[in-house]
Design an enzyme around this catalytic site. Structure first.
Site, PDB file in Angstrom:
ATOM      1  N   ARG A   1      14.059 -28.212 -28.171  1.00  0.00           N
ATOM      2  CA  ARG A   1      13.223 -27.752 -27.030  1.00  0.00           C
ATOM      3  C   ARG A   1      13.507 -28.539 -25.746  1.00  0.00           C
ATOM      4  NH1 ARG A   1       7.177 -26.134 -28.816  1.00  0.00           N
ATOM      5  NH2 ARG A   1       7.525 -24.560 -27.213  1.00  0.00           N
TER       6      ARG A   1
ATOM      7  N   LYS B   1      -3.953 -18.420 -25.047  1.00  0.00           N
ATOM      8  CA  LYS B   1      -3.530 -19.820 -24.837  1.00  0.00           C
ATOM      9  C   LYS B   1      -2.330 -19.867 -23.902  1.00  0.00           C
ATOM     10  CE  LYS B   1      -0.726 -21.945 -27.883  1.00  0.00           C
ATOM     11  NZ  LYS B   1       0.466 -22.564 -27.274  1.00  0.00           N
ATOM     12  N   ASN B   2      -1.321 -19.043 -24.181  1.00  0.00           N
ATOM     13  CA  ASN B   2      -0.067 -19.136 -23.427  1.00  0.00           C
ATOM     14  C   ASN B   2      -0.156 -18.520 -22.033  1.00  0.00           C
ATOM     15  OD1 ASN B   2       0.899 -20.505 -25.567  1.00  0.00           O
ATOM     16  ND2 ASN B   2       2.108 -18.819 -26.403  1.00  0.00           N
TER      17      ASN B   2
ATOM     18  N   ASP C   1      16.286 -28.411 -19.833  1.00  0.00           N
ATOM     19  CA  ASP C   1      17.453 -28.345 -18.926  1.00  0.00           C
ATOM     20  C   ASP C   1      17.385 -27.131 -17.998  1.00  0.00           C
ATOM     21  OD1 ASP C   1      19.818 -26.517 -20.887  1.00  0.00           O
ATOM     22  OD2 ASP C   1      17.709 -26.917 -21.376  1.00  0.00           O
TER      23      ASP C   1
ATOM     24  N   ILE D   1      14.936 -17.467 -31.752  1.00  0.00           N
ATOM     25  CA  ILE D   1      14.470 -18.226 -30.583  1.00  0.00           C
ATOM     26  C   ILE D   1      14.504 -19.735 -30.820  1.00  0.00           C
ATOM     27  CG2 ILE D   1      12.565 -18.510 -28.930  1.00  0.00           C
ATOM     28  CD1 ILE D   1      13.829 -15.731 -28.839  1.00  0.00           C
TER      29      ILE D   1
ATOM     30  N   CYS E   1       4.656 -28.193 -30.485  1.00  0.00           N
ATOM     31  CA  CYS E   1       5.158 -27.903 -31.841  1.00  0.00           C
ATOM     32  C   CYS E   1       6.627 -28.284 -31.982  1.00  0.00           C
ATOM     33  CB  CYS E   1       5.006 -26.418 -32.158  1.00  0.00           C
ATOM     34  SG  CYS E   1       3.312 -25.854 -32.266  1.00  0.00           S
TER      35      CYS E   1
ATOM     36  N   ASP F   1       6.436 -16.181 -32.293  1.00  0.00           N
ATOM     37  CA  ASP F   1       5.147 -16.762 -32.676  1.00  0.00           C
ATOM     38  C   ASP F   1       4.466 -15.974 -33.788  1.00  0.00           C
ATOM     39  OD1 ASP F   1       4.297 -17.709 -29.245  1.00  0.00           O
ATOM     40  OD2 ASP F   1       5.655 -18.575 -30.710  1.00  0.00           O
TER      41      ASP F   1
ATOM     42  N   ARG G   1      -5.259 -26.158 -31.853  1.00  0.00           N
ATOM     43  CA  ARG G   1      -4.589 -26.179 -30.561  1.00  0.00           C
ATOM     44  C   ARG G   1      -4.498 -24.764 -29.994  1.00  0.00           C
ATOM     45  NH1 ARG G   1       0.803 -27.330 -30.989  1.00  0.00           N
ATOM     46  NH2 ARG G   1       0.716 -26.768 -28.779  1.00  0.00           N
TER      47      ARG G   1
HETATM   48  C1  EPZ Z   1       6.671 -20.439 -24.886  1.00  0.00           C
HETATM   49  O1  EPZ Z   1       7.272 -21.705 -25.146  1.00  0.00           O
HETATM   50  C2  EPZ Z   1       5.414 -20.395 -25.757  1.00  0.00           C
HETATM   51  N1  EPZ Z   1       4.556 -21.501 -25.397  1.00  0.00           N
HETATM   52  C3  EPZ Z   1       5.805 -20.533 -27.233  1.00  0.00           C
HETATM   53  O2  EPZ Z   1       4.629 -20.368 -28.024  1.00  0.00           O
HETATM   54  C4  EPZ Z   1       6.753 -19.402 -27.593  1.00  0.00           C
HETATM   55  O3  EPZ Z   1       7.206 -19.587 -28.907  1.00  0.00           O
HETATM   56  C5  EPZ Z   1       7.966 -19.415 -26.637  1.00  0.00           C
HETATM   57  O4  EPZ Z   1       7.535 -19.349 -25.272  1.00  0.00           O
HETATM   58  C6  EPZ Z   1       8.888 -18.233 -26.884  1.00  0.00           C
HETATM   59  O5  EPZ Z   1       8.216 -17.041 -26.785  1.00  0.00           O
HETATM   60  C7  EPZ Z   1       3.778 -21.372 -24.303  1.00  0.00           C
HETATM   61  O6  EPZ Z   1       3.789 -20.391 -23.587  1.00  0.00           O
HETATM   62  C8  EPZ Z   1       2.871 -22.520 -23.993  1.00  0.00           C
HETATM   63  P1  EPZ Z   1      11.025 -20.997 -24.036  1.00  0.00           P
HETATM   64  P2  EPZ Z   1       8.452 -22.270 -24.218  1.00  0.00           P
HETATM   65  O7  EPZ Z   1      11.245 -21.897 -22.873  1.00  0.00           O
HETATM   66  O8  EPZ Z   1       8.170 -21.938 -22.805  1.00  0.00           O
HETATM   67  C9  EPZ Z   1      15.239 -22.920 -25.294  1.00  0.00           C
HETATM   68  C10 EPZ Z   1       2.977 -20.941 -29.617  1.00  0.00           C
HETATM   69  O9  EPZ Z   1       3.020 -20.942 -30.868  1.00  0.00           O
HETATM   70  N2  EPZ Z   1      15.191 -23.616 -23.994  1.00  0.00           N
HETATM   71  O10 EPZ Z   1      11.025 -19.543 -23.813  1.00  0.00           O
HETATM   72  O11 EPZ Z   1       8.659 -23.677 -24.585  1.00  0.00           O
HETATM   73  C11 EPZ Z   1      14.171 -23.470 -26.246  1.00  0.00           C
HETATM   74  O12 EPZ Z   1      14.588 -24.639 -26.886  1.00  0.00           O
HETATM   75  C12 EPZ Z   1       4.172 -21.494 -28.813  1.00  0.00           C
HETATM   76  O13 EPZ Z   1       2.016 -20.509 -28.962  1.00  0.00           O
HETATM   77  C13 EPZ Z   1      16.268 -24.397 -23.607  1.00  0.00           C
HETATM   78  O14 EPZ Z   1      17.264 -24.511 -24.329  1.00  0.00           O
HETATM   79  O15 EPZ Z   1       9.674 -21.382 -24.776  1.00  0.00           O
HETATM   80  C14 EPZ Z   1      13.962 -22.307 -27.194  1.00  0.00           C
HETATM   81  O16 EPZ Z   1      14.927 -22.335 -28.193  1.00  0.00           O
HETATM   82  C15 EPZ Z   1       5.222 -22.120 -29.677  1.00  0.00           C
HETATM   83  N3  EPZ Z   1      16.190 -25.043 -22.415  1.00  0.00           N
HETATM   84  C16 EPZ Z   1      14.160 -21.103 -26.281  1.00  0.00           C
HETATM   85  O17 EPZ Z   1      14.896 -21.550 -25.140  1.00  0.00           O
HETATM   86  C17 EPZ Z   1      15.094 -24.945 -21.580  1.00  0.00           C
HETATM   87  O18 EPZ Z   1      15.058 -25.555 -20.510  1.00  0.00           O
HETATM   88  C18 EPZ Z   1      12.848 -20.448 -25.833  1.00  0.00           C
HETATM   89  O19 EPZ Z   1      12.091 -21.400 -25.165  1.00  0.00           O
HETATM   90  C19 EPZ Z   1      14.013 -24.144 -22.004  1.00  0.00           C
HETATM   91  C20 EPZ Z   1      14.076 -23.482 -23.217  1.00  0.00           C
END
Ligand code: EPZ
Length: 421
Positions: A121, A22-23, A124, A327, A116, A305, A397
């Site tokens: 999330r 998916k990701n 920025d 995370i 989710c 995850d 999903r």
């Molecule tokens: C990806 O989400 C995955 N989703 C998530 O999987 C996964 O949990 C996550 O990476 C971490 O491995 C997809 O790939 C579609 P991040 P993403 O940006 O890209 C903070 C699942 O179950 N952050 O690495 O949204 C954020 O809030 C899903 O398949 C900021 O603060 O994750 C989080 O605490 C759930 N500002 C951390 O960084 C930003 O601009 C990691 O987020 C971006 C992120």
């Protein structure tokens, strides 16, 4: 609304081929608009999130054809650069269209993505990075507008190795003049799969999988083919299912290296694991021992995850397992549901302590999010009697034919429709 009926107490036996990731496929579907042309994507998982992304592509004016795991996208006809709020809300990955449409059209309008609820999330880091490439960013009426007459390569250092921000920089920088160097980049395997797709489409990107990624422009190709990576989190789910229920299972079309941290934890908990060229075999016939501290980190650390999934496998393990969620700030929403089965789990902020219990008893529970929902089905497999998981659509999903896949191991999992209130 799906309702998953799980009858526990049965050992799992059998073999399963792992679905596409998916990701990995979601950013690739967004990337199909960069530079136009036709993209043929195979081994795509059949998921609600994939349907949502295809709906966005059709809304943008792309031609989309799908035959099970094979998707054909013709993006030359794209004539929109704005995504309505309703489509954005369906999944987090809709934010990938920010970089993709900016690269294609020089302007994009969209609202904050859905997905989710794992905490605030924000996006920025995405916006800060696009600004560094020369984009002007404005926000009004809940909508973000990114506009750039010209994108220019830059050195961008991410404050946190965000998966989404890394992918959006790779997409937008394809249209930038000069070289972009992204440091403290995310290293998840899905990033390397996006690099493979974009390079096949005419980009010049290298370094994905390492903390430094270099993007040197794009000469579009009219036709691109790509086979999607196997889903490492789906693989972790089925491994944890066999650990929770006991039994002897084999996974095929899986990349063991991508689930190394999960395999290490399961071995420490008492599972016998064999990795060979055909895949992964897991046997669990003795008692489970508590997990060593499980600390979620960006890849190659233990994946957030898989946190809920491994927790489900630890509920009846002898001793105390500790989980630290680094995370996301609120990713223990499955804990109260696990307690309904008689589990002994306590949380304090980002730390959870699981004291193994002898028995779990089936009960009605709720799927709180994608991985939390799957974890409740796994917990039901190690409980006595029936567990009913009420699910507002989270599980589908991310999991293709979840009941049938668990059924391949002999698990008693039925997908029913919840009675209307
Ligand atoms: C990806 O989400 C995955 N989703 C998530 O999987 C996964 O949990 C996550 O990476 C971490 O491995 C997809 O790939 C579609 P991040 P993403 O940006 O890209 C903070 C699942 O179950 N952050 O690495 O949204 C954020 O809030 C899903 O398949 C900021 O603060 O994750 C989080 O605490 C759930 N500002 C951390 O960084 C930003 O601009 C990691 O987020 C971006 C992120």
């Amino acid at each position: 609304m799906p309702l998953w009926s799980v009858t526990g107490g049965k050992e799992l036996k059998g073999s399963l081929e792992i679905q596409g990731s998916k990701n990995a496929v979601l950013p690739i579907l967004a990337a199909s608009v960069v530079g136009g042309g036709v993209s043929r994507i195979t081994q795509s998982p059949m998921l609600r999130d994939v349907d949502a992304s295809l709906e966005i592509l059709r809304h943008l004016g792309c031609g989309v054809m799908q035959n099970r795991g094979e998707i054909l996208i013709q993006s030359d006809g794209m004539d929109q650069n704005r995504i309505p709020h309703a489509l954005m809300l369906k999944m987090r990955s809709s934010v990938m269209y920010l970089g993709a449409i900016l690269a294609r059209c020089g302007e994009v309008r969209l609202s904050a993505p859905g997905g989710c609820e794992l905490g605030s999330r924000p996006i920025d880091l995405h916006l800060k990075a696009l600004k560094a490439l020369g984009a002007e960013i404005s926000e009004s009426g809940g909508e973000v507008c990114c506009r750039a007459k010209k994108l220019t390569g830059a050195h961008i250092n991410l404050d946190f190795p965000s998966v989404g921000a890394t992918e959006n920089v790779m997409l937008a920088a394809c249209a930038a003049e000069g070289t972009t160097v992204l440091t403290n980049a995310a290293r998840e395997p899905e990033i390397a799969d996006l690099q493979r797709f974009l390079n096949a489409k005419g980009a010049s990107i290298r370094g994905a999988g390492s903390p430094e990624i270099r993007i040197d422009g794009f000469s579009p190709k009219p036709y691109t083919e790509h086979s999607v990576l196997p889903d490492r989190i789906a693989a972790a789910t089925y491994l944890c299912a066999a650990a929770a229920a006991g039994g002897d299972v084999r996974l095929t079309r899986v990349i063991p290296e991508h689930v190394e941290t999960v395999l290490t934890a399961l071995r420490q908990m008492g599972c016998a694991i064999v990795v060979d060229q055909d895949g992964i075999r897991l046997r669990r016939d003795g008692p489970m021992h508590a997990a060593r501290p499980v600390i979620t980190r960006p890849y190659p650390g233990f994946p957030t995850d898989a946190q809920a999934l491994l927790m489900a496998a630890s509920l009846r393990a002898e001793g105390t397992s500790v989980f630290v969620e680094n995370i996301f700030e609120s990713r223990f929403r499955h804990v109260p549901e696990m307690r309904r089965l008689g589990a002994d789990v306590r949380t304090e902020g980002r730390v959870a302590m699981v004291c193994g219990v002898k028995t779990l008893l089936g009960a009605p529970v709720t799927a709180t999010d994608l991985r939390g929902g799957a974890a409740m089905v796994l917990a039901g497999l190690s409980a006595e009697g029936e567990t009913r998981v009420f699910d507002s659509g989270h599980i589908e999903r991310g999991y293709e034919r979840f009941d049938e896949c668990l059924g391949a191991f002999g698990a008693e999992v039925k997908r029913l429709e919840a009675p209307q209130e």
